[in-house]
Design an enzyme around this catalytic site. Structure first.
Site, short mmCIF file in Angstrom:
data_model
loop_
_atom_site.label_atom_id
_atom_site.label_comp_id
_atom_site.label_asym_id
_atom_site.label_seq_id
_atom_site.Cartn_x
_atom_site.Cartn_y
_atom_site.Cartn_z
N SER A 250 35.43 36.04 34.21
CA SER A 250 36.07 36.79 35.29
C SER A 250 37.54 36.38 35.39
O SER A 250 38.29 36.57 34.44
CB SER A 250 35.31 36.59 36.61
OG SER A 250 35.73 37.51 37.59
N GLU B 35 29.18 45.47 35.72
CA GLU B 35 29.82 44.34 36.39
C GLU B 35 29.84 44.49 37.92
O GLU B 35 29.53 43.56 38.65
CB GLU B 35 31.26 44.19 35.90
CG GLU B 35 31.41 43.91 34.42
CD GLU B 35 31.39 42.44 34.08
OE1 GLU B 35 31.20 41.61 34.99
OE2 GLU B 35 31.57 42.11 32.89
N HIS C 161 27.99 41.48 37.14
CA HIS C 161 29.01 40.44 37.01
C HIS C 161 28.38 39.06 37.24
O HIS C 161 27.56 38.90 38.15
CB HIS C 161 30.10 40.70 38.05
CG HIS C 161 31.36 39.95 37.85
ND1 HIS C 161 32.06 39.97 36.66
CD2 HIS C 161 32.09 39.14 38.69
CE1 HIS C 161 33.14 39.23 36.78
NE2 HIS C 161 33.19 38.71 37.99
#
Length: 500
Positions: free
Chosen positions: A195, A324, A419
């Site tokens: 991320s 995500e 995610h």
């Protein structure tokens, strides 16, 4: 019988002796020594708060490295998918090292992890990031901390930009100078992150000052986080106006951290009540904090630097999860379930032939409803759109190699590959605390063995074990049960960015 006596390990760094703790019998299969909270810089407080990191001064005697160090992350804000530990204290610029063989003769590959959290949250003190599985497989692991939010990336008149990025460079310099003492090979350092940490990896590839600090790179779900100085200044002035001081270093040194954090959280979440506004703003603007084009550390935007050939000598693995942003839309189910996908996509700017082509390429998401379609579209725009362009970057092909992947295994909790879901697979930590919260009670261990094995192989050799992608053959490994290879793994994103 009593508990077995603790066994300690000592290493000699350039700043002094460190004492860590063995987990398991030294030398036994699977045993590792953990050295926690090692300061690579002086505490960034007082006059050092908005300054570049200052290397830690040497100490006398043996310094204990037995407990987690203080974290820049402070509790508060939206609960995270990853369990983020906040440790109080001022000495926040520290690094944890996990090694199976401390000492200068082992020369093992090294993986340096940069945590995510949108550059406002996240912590190296997370059980998912423990290096024991990598140590089991012969890889020394180091988790670094860095300044977050306004302290790390906010625009301040009279202060250097990219202070958090300067922290990455200081930590990686510390690794080059000291990791051999822990059994690591400074010539085989892989920098990896997820991320915001994935965005950090790509930023480091682009930074001339990072040249030579690592030899391989793995970016998990790199977030859209590369901003302009003009936008950063406008955001900073919005915050300092609410604090009631000018955005100067001198004025901000007198503002308590807690006051800035409260206003920062309010500004970061200002679109949280409106799904369309939140998604549109995120796709248009990216994250509010992140590496800035400052003319020094980053002379040009990260994508432009990479396209021009920066970091071309570094083998790179980059990938995303298929869905995500599905968790961000969890509470929008009631609103979205009665709206057709084409209508929702039109409201956020996807229309005409492009919309038809994109919907045709994402039939699996359409079968799961409008929320799944919106999550997939946001994933393509925010996380995947820049990936095909990496293949077209000058000199990224050939012997260096760029490997693409998608994490497609859908969590039974979300019915989506969300995610952060790939992180415990990467570290082979499916039994760690809170993993079941996002992966369910029985995530597939063979998949973890496959992904973690690829990461270990890459750290050792610079090749994760599948065919590298090229502009002519943009194949991606699709991690699932079973895993496959998609000959055009990012075609859906390329529909949205045909110039890539």
């Amino acid at each position: 019988m009593g508990e077995p006596a603790e066994r300690y390990a000592e290493v000699k760094t350039r700043a002094g002796l460190l004492r860590g703790r063995w987990r398991g019998e030294p030398g036994a299969p699977g045993a590792s020594a953990a050295f926690l909270g090692i300061p690579f810089a002086e505490p960034p407080v007082g006059e050092r708060r908005y300054a570049p990191p200052v290397p830690k001064a040497p100490w006398d005697g043996v310094r204990d490295a037995l407990e987690r160090g203080a974290t820049p992350y402070r509790k508060g804000g939206t609960p995270a998918l990853i369990p983020e530990a906040a440790v109080p204290g001022d000495s926040t610029l520290n690094i944890d090292v996990f090694t199976p063989d401390p000492g200068p003769d082992a020369r093992l590959p090294v993986l340096v992890w940069i945590h995510g959290g949108g550059f406002t949250a996240g912590s190296p003190a997370c059980p998912w990031y423990d290096g024991d599985a990598f140590c089991r497989d012969g890889v020394v692991t180091a988790n670094l901390s860095y300044r977050l939010g306004f302290d790390g990336f906010g625009w301040i008149d009279g202060a250097p930009a990219n202070r958090g990025a300067l922290d990455w460079l200081a930590a990686l310099t510390w690794v080059q100078d000291n990791i051999a003492a822990f059994g690591g090979d400074p010539a085989r350092v892989t920098v990896a992150g997820q991320s915001a940490g994935g965005a950090a990896v790509l930023a480091l590839l682009a930074m001339p000052r990072a040249n030579g600090l690592f030899s391989r790179a793995w970016a998990l779900s790199p977030a859209p986080a590369y901003g302009s100085m003009a936008r950063a200044e406008a955001f900073a002035r919005r915050i300092t106006d609410q604090v009631g001081v000018p955005p100067t270093r001198e004025a901000l040194l007198a503002v308590p951290e807690s006051k800035l954090l409260k206003i920062q959280r309010k500004e970061v979440g200002r679109h949280s009540g409106n799904v369309a506004a939140a998604v549109t703003a995120a796709l248009a603007e990216g994250l509010p904090y992140g590496p800035l084009v400052d003319g020094d550390l980053l002379p040009r935007p990260v994508p432009e630097m990479i396209a021009a050939g920066r970091g071309a000598a570094v083998p790179l693995v980059v990938g995303t999860c298929d869905d995500e942003l599905a968790p961000a839309l969890k509470d929008a189910h009631r609103l979205l379930r009665y709206l057709p996908p084409w209508l929702v996509l039109g409201r956020i700017g996807l229309t005409g032939r492009t919309r038809r082509a994109w919907l045709a390429a994402n039939r699996d998401a359409r079968r799961r409803g409008t929320k799944a379609v919106l999550a997939r579209y946001a994933t393509d725009r925010a996380f995947r759109a820049g990936v095909p362009a990496l293949l077209a970057a000058r000199d990224r092909g050939g012997a260096t190699g760029t490997w693409l992947y998608r994490f497609a295994w859908r969590s039974p909790v979300y019915d989506a590959a969300i995610h952060c879901l790939d992180v415990p697979f990467f570290f082979d930590h499916l039994a760690a605390a809170s993993v079941a919260r996002i992966a369910g009670d029985a995530p597939p261990q063979p998949l973890a063995a496959e992904i973690h094995g690829a990461a270990t192989r890459f750290a050792r050799t610079g090749d994760p074990g599948w065919t590298p992608a090229t502009p002519a053959s943009p194949a991606a490994r699709v991690f699932d049960t079973p895993s496959t290879t998609d000959p055009d793994g990012y075609a859906s994103a390329r529909i949205l960015t045909p110039s890539a």
